[in-house]
Design a protein around this motif. Sequence first.
Motif, PDB file in Angstrom:
ATOM      1  N   GLU A 173      -2.666   4.370  -2.878  1.00 45.80           N
ATOM      2  CA  GLU A 173      -3.520   5.205  -2.038  1.00 45.80           C
ATOM      3  C   GLU A 173      -3.040   6.646  -2.095  1.00 45.80           C
ATOM      4  N   GLN A 210      -6.824  -0.329  -6.745  1.00 47.75           N
ATOM      5  CA  GLN A 210      -6.013  -1.534  -6.637  1.00 47.75           C
ATOM      6  C   GLN A 210      -5.527  -1.938  -8.020  1.00 47.75           C
ATOM      7  N   GLN A 266      -1.844  -1.597  -3.964  1.00 45.32           N
ATOM      8  CA  GLN A 266      -2.869  -0.577  -3.767  1.00 45.32           C
ATOM      9  C   GLN A 266      -2.207   0.785  -3.838  1.00 45.32           C
ATOM     10  N   ILE A 269       0.857  -1.188   0.000  1.00 42.32           N
ATOM     11  CA  ILE A 269       0.000   0.000   0.000  1.00 42.32           C
ATOM     12  C   ILE A 269       0.892   1.237   0.000  1.00 42.32           C
TER      13      ILE A 269
END
Length: 103
Positions: A101, A76, A99, A24
């Motif tokens: 973000e 994603q 992912q 992430i």
Amino acid sequence: MQVVFQSLTPPNCAISQIPADGAIDVAKNPTLTWADGGGGPTSYDVYFGTSAGAPLVGNQAGTSYTPPTLLVANTQYFWKIVPKMLMEPQLVVLNNHLQQELI
């Protein structure tokens, strides 16, 4: 006369993928990298996209890929590397997802 036989054994899976599976806070302009797992691959099919069945984006000799556009925040992404030889593709592949973000 010299006879040379090419191995029909497919190359090993790629290893040491970066970013790692499930990563992430990935940069919006990542370079995906992997290492040769052995077995003499001559190229790699690179699959990249926003679904588990990511499309083929190209075949290349190198062990890195940079998506051509910035990644979209809170999305994603999935990627897969298929080591190939001139004769036969590897059947076992490296599957990853990451992912991106908003950071």
